[in-house]
Design a protein around this motif. Structure first.
Motif, PDB file in Angstrom:
ATOM      1  N   PRO A  91       0.808  -1.238   0.000  1.00  0.00           N
ATOM      2  CA  PRO A  91       0.000   0.000   0.000  1.00  0.00           C
ATOM      3  C   PRO A  91       0.836   1.281   0.000  1.00  0.00           C
ATOM      4  N   ASN A  92       2.094   1.199   0.424  1.00  0.00           N
ATOM      5  CA  ASN A  92       2.903   2.427   0.460  1.00  0.00           C
ATOM      6  C   ASN A  92       3.619   2.715  -0.858  1.00  0.00           C
ATOM      7  N   ALA A  93       3.450   1.842  -1.838  1.00  0.00           N
ATOM      8  CA  ALA A  93       4.136   2.048  -3.119  1.00  0.00           C
ATOM      9  C   ALA A  93       3.578   3.287  -3.818  1.00  0.00           C
ATOM     10  N   ARG A  94       4.469   4.117  -4.339  1.00  0.00           N
ATOM     11  CA  ARG A  94       4.042   5.310  -5.096  1.00  0.00           C
ATOM     12  C   ARG A  94       4.588   5.278  -6.521  1.00  0.00           C
ATOM     13  N   THR A  95       5.609   4.449  -6.747  1.00  0.00           N
ATOM     14  CA  THR A  95       6.137   4.296  -8.102  1.00  0.00           C
ATOM     15  C   THR A  95       6.284   2.812  -8.397  1.00  0.00           C
ATOM     16  N   VAL A  96       5.738   2.393  -9.524  1.00  0.00           N
ATOM     17  CA  VAL A  96       5.838   0.990  -9.927  1.00  0.00           C
ATOM     18  C   VAL A  96       6.681   0.921 -11.196  1.00  0.00           C
ATOM     19  N   ILE A  97       7.705   0.084 -11.170  1.00  0.00           N
ATOM     20  CA  ILE A  97       8.493  -0.129 -12.382  1.00  0.00           C
ATOM     21  C   ILE A  97       8.269  -1.568 -12.815  1.00  0.00           C
ATOM     22  N   ASP A  98       7.698  -1.724 -13.993  1.00  0.00           N
ATOM     23  CA  ASP A  98       7.407  -3.071 -14.483  1.00  0.00           C
ATOM     24  C   ASP A  98       8.235  -3.313 -15.737  1.00  0.00           C
ATOM     25  N   ILE A  99       9.118  -4.283 -15.673  1.00  0.00           N
ATOM     26  CA  ILE A  99       9.895  -4.620 -16.869  1.00  0.00           C
ATOM     27  C   ILE A  99       9.455  -5.992 -17.336  1.00  0.00           C
ATOM     28  N   GLY A 100       8.863  -6.015 -18.501  1.00  0.00           N
ATOM     29  CA  GLY A 100       8.383  -7.281 -19.036  1.00  0.00           C
ATOM     30  C   GLY A 100       9.233  -7.731 -20.207  1.00  0.00           C
ATOM     31  N   GLY A 101       8.715  -8.678 -20.959  1.00  0.00           N
ATOM     32  CA  GLY A 101       9.445  -9.254 -22.079  1.00  0.00           C
ATOM     33  C   GLY A 101       9.742  -8.256 -23.181  1.00  0.00           C
ATOM     34  N   GLN A 102       8.767  -7.395 -23.495  1.00  0.00           N
ATOM     35  CA  GLN A 102       9.047  -6.445 -24.565  1.00  0.00           C
ATOM     36  C   GLN A 102       8.657  -5.009 -24.259  1.00  0.00           C
ATOM     37  N   ASP A 103       8.167  -4.766 -23.049  1.00  0.00           N
ATOM     38  CA  ASP A 103       8.015  -3.344 -22.740  1.00  0.00           C
ATOM     39  C   ASP A 103       8.291  -3.014 -21.280  1.00  0.00           C
ATOM     40  N   VAL A 104       8.488  -1.742 -21.084  1.00  0.00           N
ATOM     41  CA  VAL A 104       8.808  -1.223 -19.759  1.00  0.00           C
ATOM     42  C   VAL A 104       7.761  -0.180 -19.429  1.00  0.00           C
ATOM     43  N   LYS A 105       7.248  -0.249 -18.207  1.00  0.00           N
ATOM     44  CA  LYS A 105       6.275   0.768 -17.805  1.00  0.00           C
ATOM     45  C   LYS A 105       6.707   1.335 -16.468  1.00  0.00           C
ATOM     46  N   VAL A 106       6.571   2.624 -16.323  1.00  0.00           N
ATOM     47  CA  VAL A 106       6.759   3.241 -15.016  1.00  0.00           C
ATOM     48  C   VAL A 106       5.430   3.908 -14.681  1.00  0.00           C
ATOM     49  N   ILE A 107       4.886   3.534 -13.538  1.00  0.00           N
ATOM     50  CA  ILE A 107       3.556   4.025 -13.166  1.00  0.00           C
ATOM     51  C   ILE A 107       3.671   4.768 -11.842  1.00  0.00           C
ATOM     52  N   ARG A 108       3.155   5.959 -11.784  1.00  0.00           N
ATOM     53  CA  ARG A 108       3.152   6.679 -10.512  1.00  0.00           C
ATOM     54  C   ARG A 108       1.765   6.558  -9.896  1.00  0.00           C
TER      55      ARG A 108
END
Lengths: 257, 377
Positions: A91-108
């Motif tokens: 619940p305290n996460a404010r930035t999510v970095i997701d690195i997958g097979g072919q794309d990268v997402k940064v979510i605030r």
């Protein structure tokens, strides 16, 4: 029972939750969209949960293959699902970095755990799992071994080319001039980290930073990325299934509506 | 199909098949056609010469021959224009006017002479400082030079009356289009992202006078209907253009309407009215001097405020940046207006586009994510 399916470019994930949002079954299959991967993942998750398909009251599909998968009740993007999954687990996460097979997402995320802003990479393999797959092939090791190679490194070999194809020739020439595989592995992790950090800085990084996606299992990348962004990064348990978990959480929410 | 649907379908047909549309209008009017490269060629002078100004805004073509002249890091519109020039798609044109706003356009002016030698080239140079008097004086001289070139192509002299009549046609066109984009807010289902674009784009492949009459007719028909209910998102879109159609379809699928635009291919063409001046050429030059666009030097950096005002005036929910890949002038503007939009707490979606995008999957995910994000707010 609620089902979340995440069909990625290189793997398929499924998660089953009960009414109280307890995890009953999960599965990760290393084949993605356009294959039998999604069906296999669902079957395995169901059998782990001891359930049949009929028990599923609502299902949501997410990921790159979400548009073509017709058997779910609704499709939602992986941006929303990763955010949902992370907000539930951390619940305290404010930035999510997701690195997958072919794309990268940064979510605030905002203080309520909702998506506030996001950024994705271009149609390019730089900074993604695909880049690491290519590096593992040149280093003649399994992708899972890259992190342990990195752990043995004595210095970082800088990979200056952003483009995966050019980086491949660069690494081959480094190896032929005697560079150690361990140091090249570290260089590959930092190359990914620099690319992802650049993306993350575009929308601004707020602590706490949480990493999801298959690449989060690679400790070398996590540590390189943490150095590049200058902040600690935590990795959620089972980082590969976060998107599917988010989808299952949405399924539960939407069913109740 | 009712009359509104039929009218929209005709516009769409024209926009989707420009070569066919241009051949048809040439036959109907008996006029020659002159290709006008983006972004602000003086179409009025072409029209005054009794010819049809045709907008050349790239298109869906596979880039093969153009690679000889333009690298893969040049803007996709210009690559497509050179490709189609070399392929013979533009062979029905008597000349092309190419202004030199950006580095790519400057190169194309030279390339054109060898790449497409059969289509007469009229290059044009706009002044860097469009707002100062010296800039206006220079622009007037340049317009006169282009006028003389066009007289050669058409084989007839262009009188002051011809120019003033043409300006009137264009001024009516601009006012009609201003009204058109303003009523989109009342009919966002009929005039969705896709139909709105095709209606506006059809102007480039038509005789402006008859096109304007058709748009006026469409507006009149729409006004007979009550305003439409719309529960989706309304955004202001900014950039060079918003294409291909698959991109626009993603907005429609996600129930996002364009409440207003700041696109070079759309509103930037008609939002500035004719300037004052003693002669027709001065009026044209003063209009350009009032114009705002990333390609025109703007020391006041007004784009951010313009977007904020468009959002407020149209009750829009956010701004979509349709960033043309490799377009330096647009990229230079972006960090400035991004900061201003963030300070004004206006949500923003950044999309990097190429005109010939085969795989629009990522763009689709971004648009859908934006819709989902806004839905929760």
């Amino acid at each position: 029972m609620f089902l979340g399916i995440d069909i990625g470019s290189s793997s398929s994930k499924a998660v089953i939750l009960d009414e109280n949002l307890n995890l009953l079954g999960k599965a990760v299959i290393n084949t993605g969209t356009g294959t039998l991967g999604p069906e296999k993942a669902i079957e395995i998750a169901l059998s782990k949960a001891g359930l049949s398909r009929e028990a599923i009251k609502y299902s949501i599909v997410t990921g790159y293959g979400r548009i073509t998968y017709a058997k779910a009740d609704k499709q939602i993007t992986e941006i929303s699902c990763h955010a949902k999954g992370v907000a539930f687990m951390e619940p305290n996460a404010r930035t999510v970095i997701d690195i997958g097979g072919q794309d990268v997402k940064v979510i605030r995320l905002d203080d309520g755990g909702r998506v506030e802003n996001f950024v994705m990479n271009d149609k390019c393999a730089a900074g993604t799992g695909r880049f690491l797959e290519v590096m593992a092939r040149i280093l003649d090791c399994d992708i899972e071994m890259l992190a342990s190679l990195d752990a043995e490194s004595t210095k970082e070999i800088i990979i200056s080319n952003t483009c995966t194809v050019f980086a491949e020739s660069e690494v081959i020439s480094q190896l032929s001039s005697g560079a150690k595989r361990e140091n090249v592995a570290k260089g590959a992790h930092h190359a990914v980290a620099k690319r992802v950090a650049g993306l993350a800085h575009r929308i601004g990084i707020r602590p706490e930073v949480v990493m999801t996606g298959g690449v989060a299992l690679n400790k070398g990348v996590v540590s390189a990325l943490s150095q590049e962004i200058g902040q600690p990064i935590s990795v959620v348990k089972n980082p590969q299934i976060v998107g599917a978990l988010g989808a299952a959480l949405f399924a539960a929410e939407m069913f109740k509506k | 199909m009712n009359s509104i649907e039929q009218m929209i379908s005709n516009f769409e047909e024209q926009s989707k098949y420009p070569a066919k549309a241009v051949a048809k209008v040439m036959k109907e009017t008996g006029k020659k056609a002159v290709g006008c490269f983006p972004y602000y060629t003086p179409e009025e002078i072409v029209y005054a010469a009794g010819m049809l100004p045709i907008g050349l805004w790239g298109g869906q073509t596979e880039i093969k021959s153009a690679d000889k002249y333009l690298q893969s890091f040049c803007c996709s519109i210009m690559r497509a224009n050179v490709e189609m020039g070399m392929k013979g798609t533009y062979d029905l044109l008597s000349a092309v006017i190419i202004p030199t706003y950006c580095d790519t356009l400057k190169c194309i002016c030279e390339n054109w002479k060898t790449a497409v030698p059969n289509i007469y080239l009229i290059p044009m140079v706009y002044p860097q400082n469009i707002r100062i008097e010296a800039g206006v004086t220079y622009m007037m001289a340049e317009f006169k030079r282009v006028q003389a070139e066009l007289e050669k192509v058409s084989g007839r002299a262009i009188t002051e009356k011809d120019l003033l009549d043409s300006i009137e046609v264009y001024e009516t066109y601009r006012k009609t289009m201003q009204e058109f984009v303003s009523i989109v807010n009342q009919y966002p289902n009929t005039l969705n992202a896709r139909t709105r674009h095709f209606i506006i784009k059809a102007a480039y492949f038509s005789d402006k006078k008859s096109y304007t009459a058709k748009v006026a007719e469409l507006i009149a028909e729409l006004k007979k209907l009550p305003a439409e209910k719309f529960d989706g998102l309304k955004v202001v879109i900014t950039g060079i253009l918003a294409e291909p159609a698959a991109l626009l379809d993603s907005f429609v699928e996600n129930n996002i309407a364009f409440a207003a635009d700041d696109l070079a291919q759309e509103s930037r063409q008609f939002r500035t009215c004719i300037g004052s001046g003693k002669t027709a050429v001065e009026k044209l030059a003063r209009r350009m001097s009032d114009q705002s666009c990333s390609l025109l030097y703007d020391d006041k950096k007004t784009r951010g405020q313009l977007l904020i005002d468009l959002v407020k005036e149209n009750n829009a929910d956010g701004v979509v940046v349709s960033m043309m890949k490799f377009c330096d002038p647009e990229e230079f503007d972006y960090p400035i207006f991004k900061k201003e939009l963030e300070a004004a707490k206006i949500p923003m979606l950044y999309l990097e586009i190429e005109q010939q995008m085969d795989a629009a999957e990522q763009i689709r995910t971004r648009i859908q994510s934006f819709a989902e994000m806004m839905d929760k707010h």
